[in-house]
Design a protein around this motif. Structure first.
Motif, PDB file in Angstrom:
ATOM      1  N   LEU A 130       3.505 -15.514  14.846  1.00 25.91           N
ATOM      2  CA  LEU A 130       3.385 -14.092  14.527  1.00 25.91           C
ATOM      3  C   LEU A 130       2.888 -13.898  13.094  1.00 25.91           C
ATOM      4  O   LEU A 130       2.038 -13.031  12.840  1.00 25.91           O
ATOM      5  N   ASP A 131       3.403 -14.697  12.163  1.00 24.98           N
ATOM      6  CA  ASP A 131       2.955 -14.598  10.777  1.00 24.98           C
ATOM      7  C   ASP A 131       1.479 -14.959  10.653  1.00 24.98           C
ATOM      8  O   ASP A 131       0.733 -14.324   9.896  1.00 24.98           O
ATOM      9  N   ALA A 132       1.062 -15.995  11.369  1.00 23.59           N
ATOM     10  CA  ALA A 132      -0.348 -16.386  11.319  1.00 23.59           C
ATOM     11  C   ALA A 132      -1.253 -15.261  11.808  1.00 23.59           C
ATOM     12  O   ALA A 132      -2.347 -15.042  11.272  1.00 23.59           O
ATOM     13  N   MET A 133      -0.781 -14.520  12.809  1.00 23.36           N
ATOM     14  CA  MET A 133      -1.592 -13.434  13.370  1.00 23.36           C
ATOM     15  C   MET A 133      -1.633 -12.213  12.464  1.00 23.36           C
ATOM     16  O   MET A 133      -2.451 -11.309  12.669  1.00 23.36           O
ATOM     17  N   LEU A 134      -0.764 -12.144  11.458  1.00 28.11           N
ATOM     18  CA  LEU A 134      -0.811 -11.034  10.500  1.00 28.11           C
ATOM     19  C   LEU A 134      -1.747 -11.312   9.334  1.00 28.11           C
ATOM     20  O   LEU A 134      -1.948 -10.445   8.485  1.00 28.11           O
ATOM     21  N   ARG A 135      -2.333 -12.493   9.283  1.00 23.88           N
ATOM     22  CA  ARG A 135      -3.328 -12.793   8.263  1.00 23.88           C
ATOM     23  C   ARG A 135      -4.609 -12.012   8.537  1.00 23.88           C
ATOM     24  O   ARG A 135      -4.963 -11.767   9.690  1.00 23.88           O
ATOM     25  N   PRO A 136      -5.333 -11.607   7.489  1.00 28.41           N
ATOM     26  CA  PRO A 136      -6.624 -10.940   7.727  1.00 28.41           C
ATOM     27  C   PRO A 136      -7.610 -11.893   8.386  1.00 28.41           C
ATOM     28  O   PRO A 136      -7.567 -13.110   8.152  1.00 28.41           O
ATOM     29  N   THR A 137      -8.487 -11.357   9.202  1.00 26.11           N
ATOM     30  CA  THR A 137      -9.464 -12.195   9.882  1.00 26.11           C
ATOM     31  C   THR A 137     -10.559 -12.622   8.899  1.00 26.11           C
ATOM     32  O   THR A 137     -10.861 -11.913   7.933  1.00 26.11           O
ATOM     33  N   PRO A 138     -11.177 -13.775   9.132  1.00 24.31           N
ATOM     34  CA  PRO A 138     -12.304 -14.192   8.280  1.00 24.31           C
ATOM     35  C   PRO A 138     -13.424 -13.149   8.251  1.00 24.31           C
ATOM     36  O   PRO A 138     -14.057 -12.944   7.211  1.00 24.31           O
ATOM     37  N   ARG A 139     -13.658 -12.488   9.370  1.00 29.99           N
ATOM     38  CA  ARG A 139     -14.704 -11.460   9.411  1.00 29.99           C
ATOM     39  C   ARG A 139     -14.378 -10.325   8.453  1.00 29.99           C
ATOM     40  O   ARG A 139     -15.254  -9.836   7.725  1.00 29.99           O
ATOM     41  N   ALA A 140     -13.134  -9.880   8.449  1.00 23.93           N
ATOM     42  CA  ALA A 140     -12.743  -8.794   7.546  1.00 23.93           C
ATOM     43  C   ALA A 140     -12.892  -9.220   6.091  1.00 23.93           C
ATOM     44  O   ALA A 140     -13.359  -8.434   5.247  1.00 23.93           O
ATOM     45  N   LEU A 141     -12.524 -10.442   5.774  1.00 28.46           N
ATOM     46  CA  LEU A 141     -12.646 -10.914   4.396  1.00 28.46           C
ATOM     47  C   LEU A 141     -14.113 -10.978   3.970  1.00 28.46           C
ATOM     48  O   LEU A 141     -14.433 -10.723   2.797  1.00 28.46           O
ATOM     49  N   LEU A 253      -0.956  -2.659  12.429  1.00 29.72           N
ATOM     50  CA  LEU A 253      -0.722  -1.237  12.198  1.00 29.72           C
ATOM     51  C   LEU A 253       0.752  -0.981  11.882  1.00 29.72           C
ATOM     52  O   LEU A 253       1.096  -0.160  11.035  1.00 29.72           O
ATOM     53  N   LEU A 254       1.617  -1.716  12.545  1.00 28.38           N
ATOM     54  CA  LEU A 254       3.055  -1.535  12.389  1.00 28.38           C
ATOM     55  C   LEU A 254       3.596  -2.270  11.162  1.00 28.38           C
ATOM     56  O   LEU A 254       4.349  -1.703  10.362  1.00 28.38           O
ATOM     57  N   ARG A 255       3.231  -3.545  11.013  1.00 30.11           N
ATOM     58  CA  ARG A 255       3.852  -4.406  10.001  1.00 30.11           C
ATOM     59  C   ARG A 255       3.006  -4.607   8.751  1.00 30.11           C
ATOM     60  O   ARG A 255       3.511  -5.084   7.734  1.00 30.11           O
ATOM     61  N   GLY A 256       1.706  -4.321   8.822  1.00 29.89           N
ATOM     62  CA  GLY A 256       0.838  -4.571   7.691  1.00 29.89           C
ATOM     63  C   GLY A 256       0.136  -5.913   7.805  1.00 29.89           C
ATOM     64  O   GLY A 256       0.271  -6.641   8.788  1.00 29.89           O
ATOM     65  N   VAL A 257      -0.621  -6.256   6.762  1.00 30.47           N
ATOM     66  CA  VAL A 257      -1.393  -7.493   6.741  1.00 30.47           C
ATOM     67  C   VAL A 257      -0.804  -8.429   5.694  1.00 30.47           C
ATOM     68  O   VAL A 257      -0.413  -8.005   4.609  1.00 30.47           O
ATOM     69  N   ARG A 258      -0.708  -9.728   6.033  1.00 29.51           N
ATOM     70  CA  ARG A 258      -0.203 -10.729   5.100  1.00 29.51           C
ATOM     71  C   ARG A 258      -1.327 -11.194   4.193  1.00 29.51           C
ATOM     72  O   ARG A 258      -2.361 -11.662   4.649  1.00 29.51           O
ATOM     73  N   THR A 259      -1.128 -11.045   2.908  1.00 28.41           N
ATOM     74  CA  THR A 259      -2.149 -11.426   1.946  1.00 28.41           C
ATOM     75  C   THR A 259      -1.489 -11.784   0.624  1.00 28.41           C
ATOM     76  O   THR A 259      -0.380 -11.309   0.324  1.00 28.41           O
ATOM     77  N   GLU A 260      -2.171 -12.603  -0.148  1.00 32.03           N
ATOM     78  CA  GLU A 260      -1.652 -12.989  -1.452  1.00 32.03           C
ATOM     79  C   GLU A 260      -1.570 -11.791  -2.399  1.00 32.03           C
ATOM     80  O   GLU A 260      -0.889 -11.846  -3.426  1.00 32.03           O
ATOM     81  N   ASP A 261      -2.274 -10.716  -2.074  1.00 34.87           N
ATOM     82  CA  ASP A 261      -2.247  -9.520  -2.913  1.00 34.87           C
ATOM     83  C   ASP A 261      -1.067  -8.602  -2.598  1.00 34.87           C
ATOM     84  O   ASP A 261      -0.934  -7.535  -3.214  1.00 34.87           O
ATOM     85  N   ALA A 262      -0.227  -8.987  -1.645  1.00 35.89           N
ATOM     86  CA  ALA A 262       0.952  -8.176  -1.338  1.00 35.89           C
ATOM     87  C   ALA A 262       1.874  -8.151  -2.556  1.00 35.89           C
ATOM     88  O   ALA A 262       1.930  -9.116  -3.328  1.00 35.89           O
ATOM     89  N   PRO A 389      12.957  -4.442  15.659  1.00 34.59           N
ATOM     90  CA  PRO A 389      13.147  -5.726  14.980  1.00 34.59           C
ATOM     91  C   PRO A 389      12.119  -6.744  15.466  1.00 34.59           C
ATOM     92  O   PRO A 389      11.832  -6.840  16.661  1.00 34.59           O
ATOM     93  N   VAL A 390      11.561  -7.490  14.543  1.00 32.59           N
ATOM     94  CA  VAL A 390      10.465  -8.389  14.881  1.00 32.59           C
ATOM     95  C   VAL A 390      10.897  -9.446  15.894  1.00 32.59           C
ATOM     96  O   VAL A 390      10.094  -9.893  16.732  1.00 32.59           O
ATOM     97  N   GLU A 391      12.165  -9.842  15.866  1.00 30.97           N
ATOM     98  CA  GLU A 391      12.630 -10.846  16.823  1.00 30.97           C
ATOM     99  C   GLU A 391      12.628 -10.297  18.251  1.00 30.97           C
ATOM    100  O   GLU A 391      12.342 -11.037  19.202  1.00 30.97           O
ATOM    101  N   GLU A 392      12.944  -9.035  18.413  1.00 30.31           N
ATOM    102  CA  GLU A 392      12.885  -8.439  19.752  1.00 30.31           C
ATOM    103  C   GLU A 392      11.440  -8.355  20.234  1.00 30.31           C
ATOM    104  O   GLU A 392      11.141  -8.603  21.407  1.00 30.31           O
TER     105      GLU A 392
END
Length: 425
Positions: A130-141, A253-262, A389-392
C-alpha cells in the motif's frame, strides 16, 4: 532467501500449460474440453492458495529484497512471474490473453488475484505494498516541472489546470462519456499526483468535461463508470485498471502522496478535494465521490452503482457506501440498482450541496474557498483515519483482488458486457 515452490504445484501448473497448448483456443472449445481445463486450473489454483497461506511473506520478501525495494502492482506481479513462474502467469501468457476478447481469454488474471490476495492480506507485506502504491508515478514526476512552470498539463483523458491555488482536473473523454479504461486510470493517477505534488495547489477539484456525444451534446458529464466496450474487447485489466485504480489514485485522493517533500510530521502530502457532478455519476463515478471532502451536484443529476447489472464488484464501493448511506440504502443501490437523484432527500447522504445547473461554477468556487483553511488538512486526516482505518481498507482490498478477478471471468459478466457493449452509452 530461498523460497522453493512445491513440486505438486509445479506439476499442476505444467498440466494446465499442456492443456492450453493441446486444446483449441478458449472460444472454440467443446463443453468437455472446457470442463477438463477448468478442473486442471481449479486444482492448480487450490494449491496456489495453500502455498501462499504459508509462504506469502517469504515470497514478497524475496521479490522486494526484504522490503528495500518498493514495487508497484505491475512491477510486483512481473517480478513474481520471473521468479515464480508456476505461481503467477508469465509475461508471455498475459500477452497472449491481452489480444483476445474477454470471452476468449484463459483467465490468467485469476492467478494474479490469488497472489495479490495473499500479499495484501498479510499484515507484513500488505502495508508495504500500500505504501509503495502511494508513491508518485514516474510519469507524474516527469511532467511535474512543466506543470509547476505553466500550470497546465493535457493528457489523453484528463486536463489539469492550476488557477488561484486550486488544481482543476477535468475528465475529457467525450468519445465515451468519461467511461474509464486503463488509459484513463493512468491519466487520473498522473493528474492527482501533479495536484498533490505542486506546492502552489491548496485544493483539488474534479469535474467532467463537455461532451460531443449526440445524446449529451454540449453538456458536462461526470462519469459513465467502467468502459463496458473495453471490458467486452478484453481491454480492462485486473492489475492495470481494477486494482491500480483503487490502490493508486483513489487511495491518494484519500491519503495523499508519499514523497520526500512531505512535512516531518506526516508521511504524505494531503490536500482537500471537491467533486462537481453534472448529468450523472454512474458506477466508478459514484465510487469516486465517496472519498471527496465536498460533493456538489446539479439538481438534474443522478448517481448509481449498477454492480449487480454489470456483474462485477464496484471497487471499494461496498466498503465505503454503507458508511454514508446506512446498510439498507447501500443494498438498494448496489444489489438492486437503485438510482439516487440529486433532488431526492436520500441524495443528501452522498451529496453536500445541490444547486441549479447554471450555479455549479459559483458553487465550486465557494467550496474551494471554504477548504483553503490551514486547519482543513489535519482535520480531514483525523476524520479519514477514524472513518476508514488503513488496516480495514487493506483487508477489504485483499479479498477484492480475488473476488473481482473471478467476476471478470464469470459467464454472466461476459454475456452482459457483450450486450451492453452493443448498446452504446
Amino acid at each position: 532467501m530461498s523460497v522453493p515452490l512445491w513440486p505438486e504445484l509445479q506439476e499442476a501448473a505444467h498440466r494446465v500449460d499442456e492443456l492450453v497448448v493441446a486444446l483449441p483456443e478458449p472460444g472454440a472449445r467443446l463443453p468437455e474440453e472446457r470442463a477438463e481445463i477448468a478442473a486442471a486450473k481449479d486444482a492448480a489454483r487450490a494449491l496456489r492458495m495453500r502455498y501462499l497461506r504459508t509462504h506469502a511473506d517469504a515470497v514478497y520478501a524475496r521479490l522486494t529484497s526484504d522490503g528495500l525495494d518498493e514495487l508497484r502492482l505491475a512491477e510486483l506481479v512481473e517480478a513474481a512471474a520471473a521468479e515464480f513462474p508456476a505461481l503467477v502467469p508469465t509475461a508471455g501468457q498475459l500477452a497472449a490473453d491481452r489480444g483476445r476478447r474477454q470471452a476468449d481469454k484463459e483467465g490468467y488474471e485469476i492467478d494474479q488475484g490469488i497472489f495479490l490476495r495473499a500479499v495484501l492480506g498479510s499484515p507484513q507485506a500488505g502495508p508495504h505494498l500500500l505504501d509503495a502504491m502511494l508513491r508518485p508515478t514516474p510519469r507524474a514526476l516527469r511532467l511535474l516541472p512543466e506543470f509547476t512552470r505553466t500550470g497546465v498539463v493535457e493528457t489523453t483523458s484528463v486536463r489539469v489546470e492550476r488557477r488561484d491555488g486550486a488544481a482543476y482536473l477535468t475528465m475529457c473523454r467525450d468519445d465515451c462519456l468519461n467511461a474509464e479504461d486503463d488509459q484513463q486510470v493512468d491519466d487520473m493517477e498522473t493528474a492527482v499526483d501533479l495536484a498533490l505534488l505542486d506546492p502552489e495547489v491548496r485544493v483539488g477539484v474534479l469535474r467532467g468535461g463537455t461532451m460531443t456525444h449526440p445524446r449529451y451534446q454540449g453538456r458536462r458529464v461526470f462519469s459513465a463508470g467502467i468502459n463496458l466496450k473495453s471490458l467486452h474487447s478484453g481491454g480492462i485489466s485486473l492489475v492495470g485498471f481494477l486494482l491500480r485504480r483503487e490502490l493508486g489514485y483513489i487511495h491518494k485522493l484519500l491519503r495523499g502522496v508519499r514523497t520526500e517533500d512531505a512535512p516531518w510530521h506526516s508521511r504524505t502530502v494531503e490536500k482537500p478535494w471537491v467533486a462537481a457532478v453534472e448529468t450523472f455519476a454512474i458506477g466508478g463515478g459514484t465510487q469516486l465521490l465517496l472519498v471527496f471532502d465536498h460533493v456538489l451536484a446539479a439538481s438534474d443529476a443522478y448517481l448509481s452503482l449498477p454492480a449487480a447489472r454489470e456483474g462485477i464488484v464496484p471497487g471499494a464501493g461496498n466498503f465505503r457506501l454503507g458508511r454514508h448511506t446506512g446498510p439498507r440504502v447501500s443494498r438498494q443501490i448496489i444489489l438492486q440498482g437503485r438510482r439516487i437523484r440529486a433532488a431526492e432527500p436520500d441524495a443528501r447522504l452522498l451529496i453536500d450541496e445541490v444547486v441549479e445547473p447554471e450555479e455549479i461554477d459559483a458553487a465550486v468556487a465557494g467550496a474551494v474557498e471554504r477548504l483553503r483553511s490551514p486547519a482543513v488538512v489535519p482535520n480531514r486526516r483525523m476524520l479519514n483515519g477514524a472513518e476508514e482505518p488503513v488496516e480495514e481498507f487493506r483487508r477489504y482490498m485483499a479479498e477484492f483482488a480475488l473476488q473481482q478477478a473471478l467476476r471478470l471471468y464469470g459467464e454472466d459478466v461476459i454475456g452482459k458486457v457483450g450486450r451492453f457493449a452493443g448498446q452504446g452509452a
